[in-house]
Design an enzyme around this catalytic site. Structure first.
Site, PDB file in Angstrom:
ATOM      1  N   GLY A   1      -9.219  -7.344   5.347  1.00 42.90           N
ATOM      2  CA  GLY A   1     -10.281  -8.459   6.205  1.00 42.90           C
ATOM      3  C   GLY A   1     -10.218  -9.844   5.710  1.00 42.90           C
TER       4      GLY A   1
ATOM      5  N   ASP B   1       0.818  -1.182  -0.133  1.00 42.53           N
ATOM      6  CA  ASP B   1      -0.084  -0.100   0.111  1.00 42.53           C
ATOM      7  C   ASP B   1       0.856   1.306   0.035  1.00 42.53           C
ATOM      8  OD1 ASP B   1      -2.418  -1.700   0.206  1.00 42.53           O
ATOM      9  OD2 ASP B   1      -2.126  -1.524   2.415  1.00 42.53           O
TER      10      ASP B   1
ATOM     11  N   SER C   1      -5.381  -0.643   8.782  1.00 41.61           N
ATOM     12  CA  SER C   1      -5.269  -2.082   8.818  1.00 41.61           C
ATOM     13  C   SER C   1      -5.995  -2.726   9.994  1.00 41.61           C
ATOM     14  CB  SER C   1      -3.959  -2.843   8.845  1.00 41.61           C
ATOM     15  OG  SER C   1      -3.212  -2.629   9.722  1.00 41.61           O
TER      16      SER C   1
ATOM     17  N   ASP D   1      -9.165  -7.186  -1.075  1.00 37.74           N
ATOM     18  CA  ASP D   1      -8.207  -6.421  -0.134  1.00 37.74           C
ATOM     19  C   ASP D   1      -8.980  -5.900   1.184  1.00 37.74           C
ATOM     20  OD1 ASP D   1      -5.952  -5.227   1.016  1.00 37.74           O
ATOM     21  OD2 ASP D   1      -6.114  -3.583  -0.482  1.00 37.74           O
TER      22      ASP D   1
HETATM   23 ZN    ZN Z   1      -4.113  -2.609  -0.186  1.00 36.95          ZN
END
Ligand code: ZN
Length: 230
Positions: free
Chosen positions: A174, A32, A141, A172
């Protein structure tokens, strides 16, 4: 395929963790890139990409969470990244971004935030190598995925089959041991694995990575078989 997200790796031991995951046979590293503007956080920078490229041959899968994705294409190419995507809502015309990636031989993706419907991608689907479906809000996250978003994966899979297209579907946010099955059944090809999957810090990383990869592949094979037998 599995793409461990390096945002959930142990940053102080990144080289060691990458070596372990490389040996376990990961397909991609999901990275990311944030600008503190499109999303409030910051994550990795471009120097890290170059450093990872020096120690690993595993392709880099770049997820841009930035306001101006075009500014990054040239530099991503210089870092030798394999694939990159940015969020649909960053663009007035995503075509320019796709063209810039194409010119540099980078596989092209567009990402859907939870609020973006799959139908918004329709004009671009033909040109895409992959679509990234976010199951949580971009930028943080450790969030639990929203199951109602799983249907977006099914919808994209249906569009892909109806139109005879071959873009991959990446999910993307979880992704876990429990929901990998339902996601693959709906057509997901690439699972970004993080805190709830191979990087959950329970047990040995190489073993977890191997198991999660094997699990995603067997689910995928079962899904394809089901499709073939109708
Ligand atoms: Zn990502």
């Amino acid at each position: 395929m599995i793409a461990p997200t390096l945002a959930c790796a142990d940053w102080l031991n990144l080289e060691r963790e990458i070596a372990v995951m490389d040996r376990a046979g990961v397909d991609l590293y999901h990275i990311d890139l944030m600008d503190g503007h499109y999303v409030p956080n910051l994550c990795f920078n471009l120097d890290i990409l170059r450093a990872i490229g020096r120690v690993s041959g595993t392709p880099l899968d770049i997820h841009l969470m930035v306001t101006d994705p075009l500014d990054y294409v040239e530099r991503l190419a210089a870092c030798g990244v394999e694939r990159a995507c940015a969020h649909l809502d960053c663009f007035r015309d995503p075509g320019i971004f796709l063209e810039a990636l194409e010119e540099r031989g980078i596989k092209k993706g567009l990402a859907l935030s939870p609020g973006d419907g799959a139908e918004r991608l329709e004009p671009w689907l033909e040109r895409l190598d992959y679509v990234l479906v976010m199951l949580v809000s971009p930028g943080f996250s450790g969030q639990q995925p929203r199951p109602e978003l799983f249907e977006k994966v099914a919808e994209l899979d249906r569009l892909r089959r109806e139109r005879g297209l071959s873009f991959l579907i990446e999910v993307d946010g979880g992704v876990s041991w429990e929901n990998a099955g339902p996601l693959v059944e709906r057509g997901a090809d690439i699972l970004v694995s993080g805190l709830f999957a191979s990087l959950d810090r329970r047990g040995e990383l190489g073993e977890r990575t191997r198991s999660f990869r094997a699990r995603s592949r067997s689910l995928r094979e079962r899904h394809t078989e089901k499709e073939l037998t109708g």
